[in-house]
Enzyme design. Sequence first.
Site, PDB file in Angstrom:
ATOM      1  N   ASN A   1       0.805  -1.222   0.000  1.00  0.00           N
ATOM      2  CA  ASN A   1       0.000   0.000   0.000  1.00  0.00           C
ATOM      3  C   ASN A   1       0.839   1.273   0.000  1.00  0.00           C
ATOM      4  OD1 ASN A   1      -2.456   1.777   0.911  1.00  0.00           O
ATOM      5  ND2 ASN A   1      -0.896   2.043   2.497  1.00  0.00           N
TER       6      ASN A   1
ATOM      7  N   TYR B 209       2.889   9.810 -11.464  1.00  0.00           N
ATOM      8  CA  TYR B 209       2.023   8.961 -10.634  1.00  0.00           C
ATOM      9  C   TYR B 209       1.330   7.900 -11.490  1.00  0.00           C
ATOM     10  CZ  TYR B 209      -1.467   7.744  -7.087  1.00  0.00           C
ATOM     11  OH  TYR B 209      -2.249   7.059  -6.178  1.00  0.00           O
TER      12      TYR B 209
ATOM     13  N   LYS C  53       1.441   3.829 -11.233  1.00  0.00           N
ATOM     14  CA  LYS C  53       0.261   3.009 -10.913  1.00  0.00           C
ATOM     15  C   LYS C  53      -0.101   2.077 -12.080  1.00  0.00           C
ATOM     16  CE  LYS C  53      -0.258   4.279  -6.679  1.00  0.00           C
ATOM     17  NZ  LYS C  53      -0.088   3.325  -5.566  1.00  0.00           N
TER      18      LYS C  53
HETATM   19  N1  LIG Z   1      -5.877   8.809  -1.182  1.00  0.00           N
HETATM   20  C1  LIG Z   1      -6.246   8.607  -2.429  1.00  0.00           C
HETATM   21  O1  LIG Z   1      -7.083   9.339  -2.982  1.00  0.00           O
HETATM   22  C2  LIG Z   1      -5.697   7.448  -3.189  1.00  0.00           C
HETATM   23  C3  LIG Z   1      -6.351   7.042  -4.374  1.00  0.00           C
HETATM   24  C4  LIG Z   1      -5.848   5.954  -5.099  1.00  0.00           C
HETATM   25  C5  LIG Z   1      -4.721   5.271  -4.643  1.00  0.00           C
HETATM   26  N2  LIG Z   1      -4.106   5.702  -3.502  1.00  0.00           N
HETATM   27  C6  LIG Z   1      -2.926   4.947  -3.062  1.00  0.00           C
HETATM   28  O2  LIG Z   1      -3.162   4.420  -1.783  1.00  0.00           O
HETATM   29  C7  LIG Z   1      -1.917   4.307  -1.068  1.00  0.00           C
HETATM   30  C8  LIG Z   1      -2.051   4.982   0.284  1.00  0.00           C
HETATM   31  O3  LIG Z   1      -2.420   6.325   0.102  1.00  0.00           O
HETATM   32  P1  LIG Z   1      -2.921   7.247   1.302  1.00  0.00           P
HETATM   33  O4  LIG Z   1      -3.831   8.231   0.695  1.00  0.00           O
HETATM   34  O5  LIG Z   1      -3.380   6.432   2.449  1.00  0.00           O
HETATM   35  O6  LIG Z   1      -1.529   7.993   1.635  1.00  0.00           O
HETATM   36  P2  LIG Z   1      -0.909   8.542   3.006  1.00  0.00           P
HETATM   37  O7  LIG Z   1       0.117   9.544   2.582  1.00  0.00           O
HETATM   38  O8  LIG Z   1      -1.980   8.949   3.949  1.00  0.00           O
HETATM   39  O9  LIG Z   1      -0.170   7.249   3.583  1.00  0.00           O
HETATM   40  C9  LIG Z   1       0.904   6.650   2.930  1.00  0.00           C
HETATM   41  C10 LIG Z   1       1.790   5.990   3.956  1.00  0.00           C
HETATM   42  O10 LIG Z   1       2.879   5.373   3.255  1.00  0.00           O
HETATM   43  C11 LIG Z   1       4.078   5.647   3.951  1.00  0.00           C
HETATM   44  N3  LIG Z   1       5.201   5.613   3.022  1.00  0.00           N
HETATM   45  C12 LIG Z   1       5.474   6.504   2.020  1.00  0.00           C
HETATM   46  N4  LIG Z   1       6.623   6.167   1.423  1.00  0.00           N
HETATM   47  C13 LIG Z   1       7.090   5.046   2.044  1.00  0.00           C
HETATM   48  C14 LIG Z   1       8.241   4.242   1.890  1.00  0.00           C
HETATM   49  N5  LIG Z   1       9.183   4.535   0.976  1.00  0.00           N
HETATM   50  N6  LIG Z   1       8.397   3.167   2.700  1.00  0.00           N
HETATM   51  C15 LIG Z   1       7.475   2.875   3.642  1.00  0.00           C
HETATM   52  N7  LIG Z   1       6.357   3.617   3.847  1.00  0.00           N
HETATM   53  C16 LIG Z   1       6.174   4.698   3.060  1.00  0.00           C
HETATM   54  C17 LIG Z   1       3.877   7.046   4.532  1.00  0.00           C
HETATM   55  O11 LIG Z   1       4.760   7.277   5.629  1.00  0.00           O
HETATM   56  C18 LIG Z   1       2.404   6.992   4.941  1.00  0.00           C
HETATM   57  O12 LIG Z   1       2.263   6.509   6.270  1.00  0.00           O
HETATM   58  C19 LIG Z   1      -0.863   4.920  -1.987  1.00  0.00           C
HETATM   59  O13 LIG Z   1      -0.226   3.880  -2.712  1.00  0.00           O
HETATM   60  C20 LIG Z   1      -1.676   5.797  -2.925  1.00  0.00           C
HETATM   61  O14 LIG Z   1      -1.045   5.987  -4.164  1.00  0.00           O
HETATM   62  C21 LIG Z   1      -4.566   6.753  -2.764  1.00  0.00           C
END
Ligand SMILES: NC(=O)c1ccc[n+]([C@@H]2O[C@H](COP(=O)([O-])OP(=O)(O)OC[C@H]3O[C@@H](n4cnc5c(N)ncnc54)[C@H](O)[C@@H]3O)[C@@H](O)[C@H]2O)c1
Length: 256
Positions: free
Chosen positions: A88, A153, A157
């Site tokens: 994730n 991005y 993805k």
């Molecule tokens: N929020 C959205 O709208 C959305 C939509 C589609 C996909 N996503 C995907 O869902 C996932 C989570 O997103 P989110 O919105 O919860 O983000 P967020 O920023 O709230 O959480 C992401 C977490 O990943 C950790 N992280 C980042 N880089 C890291 C690394 N190199 N090693 C270990 N941990 C790491 C961060 O510290 C953070 O705790 C991501 O892959 C994002 O691309 C998010």
Amino acid sequence: MNTQKVSIVTGGGSGIGHAISIALASAEQYIIVVDLSLESAQTTVDEIKSLGGNAEAVALDVSNHQLTKETFDNIADKHGRIDVLVNNAGIGSVGTLEQTPEDELDKVYRVNVKGVYNCAQAVVGHMKKQQSGVIVNMASIASSVGIPDRFAYSMSKGAVLTMTYSIAKDYVNDGIRCNSVAPARVHTPFVDSYLEKNYPDQVDEMFETLSKTQPIGRMGTPKEIGALVKYLCSDEASFITGSNFPIDGGFVTINN
Ligand SMILES: NC(=O)c1ccc[n+]([C@@H]2O[C@H](COP(=O)([O-])OP(=O)(O)OC[C@H]3O[C@@H](n4cnc5c(N)ncnc54)[C@H](O)[C@@H]3O)[C@@H](O)[C@H]2O)c1
């Protein structure tokens, strides 16, 4: 040795990963919450424990190949198995092709693409030995649809989606299932920091605009993503592999 299913959730310290960790813990799984930030991983662990679950926090940068392998080998040694990996952890990036400098492209690749490769490669040997395992990768609507200003991005993805297909194919005879989920906008700190950084004077207005991008009229919640991932990791989903699951309020198929 752990008698519960042992599940690793990367990026489990925040947003969607936090909700996935809580959801998997509610299915009686032992959760290893992996995050760059040990502090935020520990917050998730404390919450799981307060709800009666079992979990531990591990600090790791998933973009570091060697460290990821060592960390996951240690987890397998300590617990005797790795049943579930949820890839994730991910970072965002805003900009068109021309607005994406090389170092930004490399950074997004290292975390969002190589991070998935590092973690999946570090668990797959253990899963093969067990002849069972589940991998769920966090894709996005950007995996399959052109989203404005998201060049790097989207590149990352798209790769998450196709790595999912490839892993599912190569390990189908080893009892390993691999699927991805593809959310549209989900309300997490990821979104809040994007709005604060890019639209500091119009946060509420832009929140509304982003909500309406989904035909259903709102953003998703982390809890909704957690529920889907919980299902995909369960034995009820044992016939599902090599699939991508949009969870997007109709974004991909009924947006017009
Ligand atoms: N929020 C959205 O709208 C959305 C939509 C589609 C996909 N996503 C995907 O869902 C996932 C989570 O997103 P989110 O919105 O919860 O983000 P967020 O920023 O709230 O959480 C992401 C977490 O990943 C950790 N992280 C980042 N880089 C890291 C690394 N190199 N090693 C270990 N941990 C790491 C961060 O510290 C953070 O705790 C991501 O892959 C994002 O691309 C998010």
